[in-house]
Design an enzyme around this catalytic site. Structure first.
Site, PDB file in Angstrom:
ATOM      1  N   ASP A   1       0.095 -11.110  -0.169  1.00 20.33           N
ATOM      2  CA  ASP A   1      -0.203 -11.334  -1.582  1.00 20.33           C
ATOM      3  C   ASP A   1      -1.592 -11.982  -1.683  1.00 20.33           C
ATOM      4  O   ASP A   1      -2.200 -12.379  -0.692  1.00 20.33           O
ATOM      5  CB  ASP A   1       0.891 -12.166  -2.258  1.00 20.33           C
ATOM      6  CG  ASP A   1       0.940 -11.879  -3.758  1.00 20.33           C
ATOM      7  OD1 ASP A   1      -0.052 -11.348  -4.301  1.00 20.33           O
ATOM      8  OD2 ASP A   1       1.962 -12.183  -4.403  1.00 20.33           O
TER       9      ASP A   1
HETATM   10  C1  NOJ Z   1      -0.436 -11.654  -7.144  1.00 20.83           C
HETATM   11  C2  NOJ Z   1       0.940 -11.161  -7.432  1.00 20.83           C
HETATM   12  O1  NOJ Z   1       1.906 -12.046  -6.906  1.00 20.83           O
HETATM   13  C3  NOJ Z   1       1.230  -9.771  -6.890  1.00 20.83           C
HETATM   14  O2  NOJ Z   1       2.459  -9.345  -7.405  1.00 20.83           O
HETATM   15  C4  NOJ Z   1       0.120  -8.825  -7.240  1.00 20.83           C
HETATM   16  O3  NOJ Z   1       0.417  -7.541  -6.738  1.00 20.83           O
HETATM   17  C5  NOJ Z   1      -1.178  -9.354  -6.678  1.00 20.83           C
HETATM   18  N1  NOJ Z   1      -1.463 -10.654  -7.260  1.00 20.83           N
HETATM   19  C6  NOJ Z   1      -2.341  -8.417  -6.916  1.00 20.83           C
HETATM   20  O4  NOJ Z   1      -2.714  -8.406  -8.236  1.00 20.83           O
END
Ligand code: NOJ
Length: 708
Positions: free
Chosen positions: A257
């Site tokens: 993430d």
């Molecule tokens: C953080 C989020 O937790 C995740 O779900 C997302 O895909 C990423 N950012 C990318 O935007």
């Protein structure tokens, strides 16, 4: 030598780490860190994957940069959060789950993939499979609600929809099952907080949706930001390397993430970026999203012997293989183009259907809906708020594309008197508009109140300790109800979560949970309000009566002291009921479906057998009935205490006076549970079969069968 082997053999360390790095372009920011110098990184080979860049021209230009200026000419992988539609916005996932229809879930993912691919994308960071039981958590909006069986069905449908049969197809996107795992169990519903989840809860609730996604061939998986029992998922060898890769055989790409690898330092498990990078790679994470930890940290980690070049190569190989599966080596520009007006119109139609089917009629006293003749007052801050209809995570969604409730009603009822006043803003403390809004009640025969949350109040980092009506909306409700003087008051609630609004529900004549219905919101609501469509959504999450009940969900394990009002020392609150205001599965339709004649045959079966469960439904109402029938099972006596578990759901639509039979096949293998050693166990004994319209046990028909 294969193409991938030759590339790996030719790569410098920087180029290898580039394939293991995903950086954001500046178009959409979805985290705290912003990366500059992306172009230079693409050229030097230090960046091999990009997120948040879309549009056929922009993506083509980025791809051209990689192919024409980098040494090895490896195509970029371009990803974006296409969570519930790309430009055509479907209902938020929690809302779409309420349709309880895997075919619909697949269809919207298919269309989102086609639209995203036409915008030059290769990958989406979806589906989000986090089972969640705490409405304070803002990300409950992005997932499939409280039940693992539903999340598994969602996983299969979405992966199939995004990826279709073959990822080389120019209209496909690689899916990403996230957030592995138990992110929905964050402490106190506060985003990013630690989770303390038992190994049994993991096996029973949180891991199966990911297993289903892998079974469906998901290309990538994203570990959660959070920790489980003290180990952050971004460094969780046991759950990533041993369980996901080793046991479940997942050989796709693990993408971190956003900045999560660097956050291992804040978690307190890594002293610096080098250690953080080493931990993540040791756990098997292939792509570092936005932490720059692999680029900055892995060279030293290699020097120190914390990781090996073989670890690096294994990750690079998986990334290159994904690019190969996506057809990028053969034709890097295969995605990106224009779509015909017919395709776009059909997609809008699907958005309307999905919205209509996601909306849940929670209450409908004295058949307040569908609307009768007469003048309407449309009141509230969400009535004329097209942008708010999009819900959280709608990166390419445009407010101007969305139909507000007011616009939808005016279009559907062109000859009707429809007067409108917002009364208040969603969140501000300005109450100066309340009196004028309430005054509209005098000139109306029915009052439609559009209330709830803004887009920004759910989704990532948008948790609420008070998940009720924000701002001065409660005061608006009081004023309107005081002025309504017996006229019907219909409430439409827009939210990314179940709201805790028992008083509002008690006082309104009808309540619709509209969630965030997407770009066709107003048309869908007009269809339902006018009776052109009969409501069919079912809440995939229990609605609490009080914040103090949270988490309240149907799959609770039995207690040794079941609630008994006559016995003080039993499991209950002194000041509130145990049951939610609306149970999982609740949702009304304009018809009146009556259940009878539950039959289960045979009445006993062995480990390879199955049961046929059937129930008769008759529509005794004057409107069509669109009913979702739920099948639950409970192992009455087992070596591990068992909750009531969802085992199936089926839809049936009945005209007035029509009846029909709904049938389920239930394999006895599906009645296994993780035994004392957490391995699947088939245990002979009595199983209670429960069938009905929701998880409210008082409304379920029951039968008992035997496993032998
Ligand atoms: C953080 C989020 O937790 C995740 O779900 C997302 O895909 C990423 N950012 C990318 O935007």
């Amino acid at each position: 030598m294969s193409r991938i082997d030759s590339l790996i053999a030719a790569m410098t360390l920087t180029e290898k780490l580039g394939q293991m790095t995903m950086a954001t372009a500046d178009s959409v920011i979805t985290g705290a860190v912003m990366r500059t110098g992306v172009d230079a990184g693409i050229t030097s080979g230090a960046i091999g994957n990009v997120l948040n860049l879309y549009g056929a021209d922009k993506t083509r230009a980025a791809q051209r940069l990689a192919l024409e200026t980098s040494r090895l000419k490896i195509p970029l992988l371009l990803g974006l959060d296409i969570i519930h539609g790309h430009r055509t916005i479907f209902p938020i996932p929690l809302g779409e789950t309420a349709a309880f229809d895997p075919a619909l879930w697949e269809a919207t993912a298919r269309e989102a993939a086609r639209e995203g691919a036409a915008d030059g994308l290769h990958m989406t960071f979806a589906p989000m499979l986090d089972v969640a039981r705490d409405p304070r958590w803002g990300r409950i909006a992005e997932g499939p609600g409280e039940d693992s069986f539903v999340a598994q069905a969602m996983a299969r449908a979405k992966v199939k929809g995004f990826q279709a049969a073959d990822l080389t197809g120019a209209d496909t996107l690689a899916a990403c099952a996230k957030h592995y795992c138990a992110y929905g169990a964050v402490t106190a519903g506060r985003d990013y907080a630690a989770t303390d989840v038992t190994p049994r809860a993991l096996r029973e609730i949180y891991l199966p949706p990911f297993e289903a996604a892998i079974g469906a061939g998901v290309a990538t998986i994203m570990p959660a930001f959070t920790s489980i029992d003290g180990v952050p998922l971004s460094a969780h060898r046991a759950l990533l390397k041993d369980y996901l890769r080793g046991r479940l055989g997942f050989d796709g790409v693990l993408v971190s993430d956003y900045n999560a690898i660097a956050e291992l330092i804040h978690h307190g498990v890594a002293a610096d970026l080098t250690e953080a990078a080493a931990l993540a790679l040791q756990a098997g994470i292939d792509i570092d999203m936005m932490a720059n930890a692999y680029h900055d940290g892995l060279p030293l980690a290699l020097e120190r012997g914390l990781v090996t070049m073989a670890d690096v190569d294994a990750s690079v190989r998986r990334v290159l293989r994904l690019k190969e599966q996506l057809g990028l080596f053969d034709d890097p520009y295969r995605r990106g183009g224009t779509e015909s007006a017919t395709v776009l119109a059909a997609r809008r139609q699907l958005a309307r259907e999905a919205a209509t089917r996601s909306i849940v009629l929670l209450k409908n006293e004295d058949a307040a809906l569908p609307l009768g003749e007469g003048r309407l007052a449309v009141i509230g801050p969400l009535a004329d708020a097209p942008g708010e209809m999009r819900g959280c995570w709608s990166a390419a969604g445009v407010a101007g594309d969305c139909v507000s409730v007011l616009a939808g009603l005016r279009f559907a009822l062109p000859h009707r008197s429809i007067r409108y006043a917002p009364g208040v803003d969603i969140e501000s403390s300005d109450d100066s508009g309340i009196a004028a809004a309430a005054a509209l009640c005098d000139e109306a025969d029915a009052i439609l109140l559009c209330l709830g949350e803004s887009v920004a109040m759910s989704g990532e980092a948008s948790c609420r300790a008070h998940p009720g009506l924000p701002g001065k909306q409660a005061a608006l409700v009081d004023a309107v109800l005081a002025r309504a003087r017996g006229k019907k008051v219909i409430v439409m609630l827009f939210s990314g979560r179940p709201l805790v609004v028992p008083d509002l529900v008690a006082r309104a004549d009808a309540v619709l949970a509209a969630w965030a219905p997407g770009c066709e919101a107003g048309n869908a609501l007009a269809d339902l309000l006018t009776g052109r469509a009969s409501p069919s959504g079912r809440t995939p999450i229990s609605w609490p009566r009080a914040i103090g009940q949270i988490p309240v969900f149907f799959g609770e394990r039995p207690t040794g002291r079941p609630a008994n009002p006559a016995d003080h020392y039993t499991s209950k609150y002194l000041d509130e009921a145990n049951e939610p205001l609306f149970p999982f599965g609740h949702g009304l339709t304009y018809g009146d479906p009556v259940y009878s004649g539950l039959q289960v045959t045979p009445d006993m079966a062995g480990p390879l057998g199955s049961f046929t469960v059937s129930v008769r439904l008759a529509n005794r109402g004057v409107h069509a009935a669109s009913e979702t029938v739920f099948l639950f099972a409970r192992d009455k006596v087992a070596s591990v205490s068992r909750p009531m578990e969802l085992k199936g759901f089926e839809r049936i639509t009945l005209k007035p006076d029509e009846s029909g039979i709904v049938t389920f096949q239930l394999a006895t293998q599906d009645l296994r549970f993780p035994g004392p050693d957490l391995e699947p166990l088939f245990e002979p004994g009595e199983i209670e079969i429960l069938v009905g319209p929701s998880a409210d046990r008082t409304r379920l028909l029951t039968a008992t069968v035997n496993l032998v």
